[in-house]
Each structure stands twice: as structure tokens, then as C-alpha cells.
Write an enzyme that holds these catalytic residues in place. Structure first.
Site, PDB file in Angstrom:
ATOM      1  N   LYS A  89       0.790  -1.153   0.091  1.00 41.54           N
ATOM      2  CA  LYS A  89       0.059   0.155  -0.041  1.00 41.54           C
ATOM      3  C   LYS A  89       0.754   1.366  -0.205  1.00 41.54           C
ATOM      4  O   LYS A  89       2.091   1.267   0.425  1.00 41.54           O
ATOM      5  CB  LYS A  89      -0.971   0.049   1.150  1.00 41.54           C
ATOM      6  CG  LYS A  89      -2.278   0.712   1.132  1.00 41.54           C
ATOM      7  CD  LYS A  89      -3.159  -0.068   0.275  1.00 41.54           C
ATOM      8  CE  LYS A  89      -4.700   0.743   0.423  1.00 41.54           C
ATOM      9  NZ  LYS A  89      -5.657  -0.208   0.069  1.00 41.54           N
TER      10      LYS A  89
HETATM   11  N1  GLU Z   1      -7.187  -0.030  -3.379  1.00 39.51           N
HETATM   12  C1  GLU Z   1      -7.911  -0.978  -3.607  1.00 39.51           C
HETATM   13  C2  GLU Z   1      -7.957  -2.042  -2.322  1.00 39.51           C
HETATM   14  O1  GLU Z   1      -7.792  -1.662  -1.175  1.00 39.51           O
HETATM   15  C3  GLU Z   1      -7.470  -1.855  -4.710  1.00 39.51           C
HETATM   16  C4  GLU Z   1      -5.962  -2.400  -4.952  1.00 39.51           C
HETATM   17  C5  GLU Z   1      -5.268  -2.732  -6.353  1.00 39.51           C
HETATM   18  O2  GLU Z   1      -6.298  -2.726  -7.401  1.00 39.51           O
HETATM   19  O3  GLU Z   1      -4.448  -3.125  -6.259  1.00 39.51           O
HETATM   20  O4  GLU Z   1      -8.293  -3.197  -2.488  1.00 39.51           O
END
Ligand code: GLU
Length: 444
Positions: A130
Site C-alpha cells: 500500500k
Molecule cells: N485500493 C484497492 C484495495 O484496497 C485496490 C487495490 C488494487 O487494485 O491493487 O483493495
């Protein structure tokens, strides 16, 4: 957290420290502790190799960059950005980039770990990561946002890569952010390799190599989870009522798709206000309003109520789609719904969750309910790799299958081991990771 990091955390970065009026309450650092307690329960649900527990207790890499950006006034400001890579045992690091003025290292660490388990649960061959930048997107111009994004991407350098770590949108970022990231990354590669880099990010616009269905994917995934739950419980969605907290990409798409099923949105809340209408609020019209004004405030088709009244609204289904730790003891006691679908990551506190479980409310946890985003990100990544472009119906079909498969695995584990859904979801994911470590061992 080390002393040095704590100092970095408390350092105020000019221009990024202002808070939004009426912003939803949040406790970003507490979230990591909540996550650790949740995962601890899953570690205790079956026998995990001791070294797997040790390895997963911390992210593999924690990258923090402080980067200068020229503002429209000509002055330079420093921004703080994070990329936390939790695990890549199951595949390349994967996860969104959050732009929020209160983002913290501990918050991003928890969110990165959630991605590891989300991908493992859904059988998406990625690990977990993240990112975040401390910026209030409402305080900066579009040009400033572009320069922030490009400079952050540049400073991450080879810490990201199409087979190594693949960012995506999250709160405060969107397809435009991803296209800027992609363009910056592609332009830093040598000419003949350039076009092989498109899949450095997912969640791009269709024009620039994105996938059909990616924008609505998280909301669509929430709906597939709701459909599985309704099937299991013999619950009729047509005519049922629901409330949504957060009306950004995820909340608005989930709501628009709920209304296609005949469900009625009776309450909605975001950082600008709280609305109620027992006759129903049109998700489509509200969505148009939010797009033009930036929030639900001022929408004419509903009554304005105080934010304290939101969780107590009479409804069958509750969809938190905003920030983490929104439902604590007080809110949990007020909730009337019989099921909660965590469209947001980590919306419940431990105490809030305990109360809801005691009251017999079904909780479909984040790593299950909101996994649709990363699943379609995976589809986008494959399409880019193969220079293909899949039809929306194929994507929806595949997403539905994967959501249903994991939902049933979670429910079977919960039933067989007499644990709650969150513990079961983490345990199914952990089992997969554990099996891989058992075969591969730890180098050297
Ligand atoms: N931000 C989204 C999540 O928390 C998508 C992450 C992604 O597509 O890599 O799952």
C-alpha cells in the site's frame, strides 16, 4: 514504531496539514493495532508455522520519501509519501495509493498487510502493498496534483515495477492519477522497453490501457458478496433498505448497483453531511450531485440529519465505504441492519465488532467484501501483459465466480471451525501462504 519514524510522523508538512471541515472521525494509528489483533485470532484458528507468523508480523520493506513539489504560486513544498511492501511470497507486491491529509505510516502498514491476505483469499497471484501521500486533494490544484504524483512516482524509482510492485487507485486517487504514474514510469525506462511497462499500475483509464469494469469493480464486488449472502440467508434484496457511509468511487457504485437489484438507499453520509429519506435516495442523481459539488451536502432529494443519527437509521443492510474505525461501541449499538458489508478497509473497531457479533449481525469483512477492486486489477494486468482487451461481461463473470468461490470458502471455514467470518477469511488466506512457505522454506 522507531523513535525516528515517530518524529517523522509528527512533523507537519506545510500545506498538507489542514483538515477538512466535518471530516469523518478517524484514528489512523490505532488501525494497525486493530489489524494485529484481528490477524492474531486467525493465527490461533489453525496451526501456522512459527516462522510464517514471524515473517508476516512486519512488512518486508517500508519506503518513505519526502519530496519537493513546485506549487502554482512558485514556492516549493515538501510532501511525505509512503510505499509499504508487506509480502511478495504469493506474487508481485500489489495495492493502492492513498492520498489523504492524515495518512500515517502505521495506517499504510495495516492496509498493506490487508492486501496480502485479500489477494491470498481471492487466489489472485499477487502479494500485498500500500502507498500513501499526505495531501488533501481538495487543497491542491489539478496541476499541483499532477506534479505531486509524477514526482512521487519518480522518487519511488525502481521500488515499483510491472513484475515487482504494482500500484492502483485507493482513497483520494483515481484513473487519472494512475495514468500520470504510468506515463512517468514509462518515460523513465529505455525506449525499446517502454511499452512493456504499461502494467506498472492498474486502475488506469480505458483510453490508456485500463480494463473494462475496473472503475466499478470494488462496488461490483461488494454486490456479488451481497448476492452470495442473500442466497445463503434466503434474503430478498428487491425492496430491502440499506445505508452507505462514504459516497466516493466504491460507495456510489455499490449504491447504483444495489438500486438495480431493487434495494432502496435510505441513508447516506460523507465528510460533508448526512442525509435520510425513508422513501429512498436516488444513487444516480446523488452521484451526479457529488461529482459536481464534491460531497452529498446540498442534495435536494433527502432530509439533512445530524451525523450522530446515521448509524441508527432503520435498514436491512449497512455498507461502510469510507475510512477505517468508523464503527465503535456507540455506533455498533445503534446499527439496525442484519448484515454489514465492509466496502471500506477496517471500518470496525474490535469493540464495535464484538457488539455486532453478540447481536447476531452478519459481518462480511473487508478482505472479502471489497476484494473486487484488486481482482479486476489483476485482470487489467493480464490484459496489458497479453495486449488483450476483454469484454465487460467476461470480466463481470470472472469476478462473480472468484467472489463466490472465496465467499464460500470463508463461510465453510467459519462453520467448520466455529469462528467469525473475519477470522475465517484471514485463516483461509493464511493457510495458502503457510502452504507456500512450507514447500519453499526460507532462504538461505
Ligand atoms: N485500493 C484497492 C484495495 O484496497 C485496490 C487495490 C488494487 O487494485 O491493487 O483493495
Amino acid at each position: 514504531m522507531s523513535k525516528k519514524t515517530k518524529e517523522e510522523e509528527t512533523q507537519t508538512v506545510q500545506s498538507t496539514s489542514s483538515t477538512q471541515e466535518n471530516s469523518l472521525p478517524n484514528n489512523h494509528d490505532e488501525f494497525l493495532k486493530v489489524h494485529r489483533r484481528q490477524i492474531e485470532r486467525a493465527f490461533n484458528a489453525f496451526e501456522v508455522l512459527p516462522h510464517v507468523r514471524t515473517i508476516l508480523s512486519q512488512p518486508k520493506n517500508e519506503i518513505i520519501v519526502n519530496f519537493p513539489v513546485r506549487m502554482d504560486t512558485g514556492e516549493f513544498r515538501l510532501f511525505k509519501g509512503y510505499r509499504i511492501q508487506h509480502s511478495n511470497i504469493m506474487g508481485p507486491y500489489k495495492g493502492g495509493i492513498r492520498y489523504h491529509h492524515e495518512v500515517t505510516l502505521d495506517e499504510v502498514k495495516a492496509l498493506a498487510a490487508l492486501m496480502t491476505y485479500k489477494c491470498a483469499l481471492l487466489q489472485v497471484p499477487f502479494g500485498g502493498a500500500k502507498g500513501g501521500v499526505r495531501v488533501n486533494v481538495n487543497d491542491v490544484s489539478r496541476n499541483e496534483l499532477e506534479r505531486i504524483t509524477r514526482r512521487f512516482t519518480h522518487d519511488l524509482g525502481n521500488n515499483i515495477g510491472p513484475e515487482y510492485d504494482i500500484p492502483a487507485p485507493d482513497m483520494g486517487t483515481n484513473s487519472q492519477t494512475m495514468v500520470w504514474m504510468m506515463d512517468t514510469y514509462m518515460n523513465s525506462q529505455n525506449m525499446i522497453e517502454k511499452n512493456a511497462q504499461r502494467r506498472i499500475v492498474t486502475g488506469k483509464s480505458l483510453t490508456s490501457g485500463g480494463s473494462a469494469g475496473r472503475e466499478k469493480a470494488t462496488g461490483q464486488g461488494v454486490i456479488y458478496a451481497i448476492l452470495e449472502w442473500a442466497k445463503e440467508r434466503g434474503f430478498t434484496l428487491d425492496g430491502c433498505s440499506y445505508i452507505v457511509q462514504g459516497f466516493g468511487n466504491v460507495g456510489s457504485h455499490a449504491a447504483m448497483l444495489m438500486s438495480k437489484l431493487g434495494a432502496v438507499m435510505v441513508g447516506v453520509q460523507d465528510h460533508t453531511g448526512t442525509l435520510y429519506n425513508s422513501e429512498g435516495i436516488s444513487p444516480r442523481k446523488l452521484s451526479d450531485h457529488v461529482r459536481s459539488t464534491g460531497g452529498v451536502k446540498g442534495y435536494k432529494g433527502a432530509e439533512v440529519i445530524s451525523s450522530d443519527e446515521f448509524w441508527g437509521i432503520q435498514s436491512d443492510i449497512c455498507i461502510p465505504a469510507a475510512l477505517e474505525l468508523q464503527v465503535d461501541v456507540k455506533e455498533a449499538k445503534q446499527i439496525k441492519a442484519r448484515a454489514i458489508f465492509e466496502a471500506a478497509n477496517g471500518p470496525l473497531t474490535d469493540a464495535g465488532e464484538r457488539i455486532l457479533l453478540e447481536r447476531g449481525v452478519d459481518i462480511i469483512p473487508d478482505i472479502m467484501a471489497n476484494a473486487g477492486g484488486v481482482v479486476v486489477s489483476y485482470f487489467e494486468w493480464i490484459q496489458n501483459k497479453r495486449s488483450e482487451s476483454w469484454q465487460l461481461h467476461e470480466i463481470d463473470e470472472k469476478l462473480k465466480f472468484m467472489m463466490g468461490r472465496s465467499y464460500n470458502e470463508m463461510r465453510n471455514f467459519a462453520r467448520q471451525n466455529k469462528v467469525d467470518n473475519r477470522t475465517a477469511a484471514f485463516a483461509v488466506a493464511l493457510k495458502r501462504i503457510n502452504d507456500v512457505y512450507a514447500e519453499r522454506g526460507v532462504f538461505p
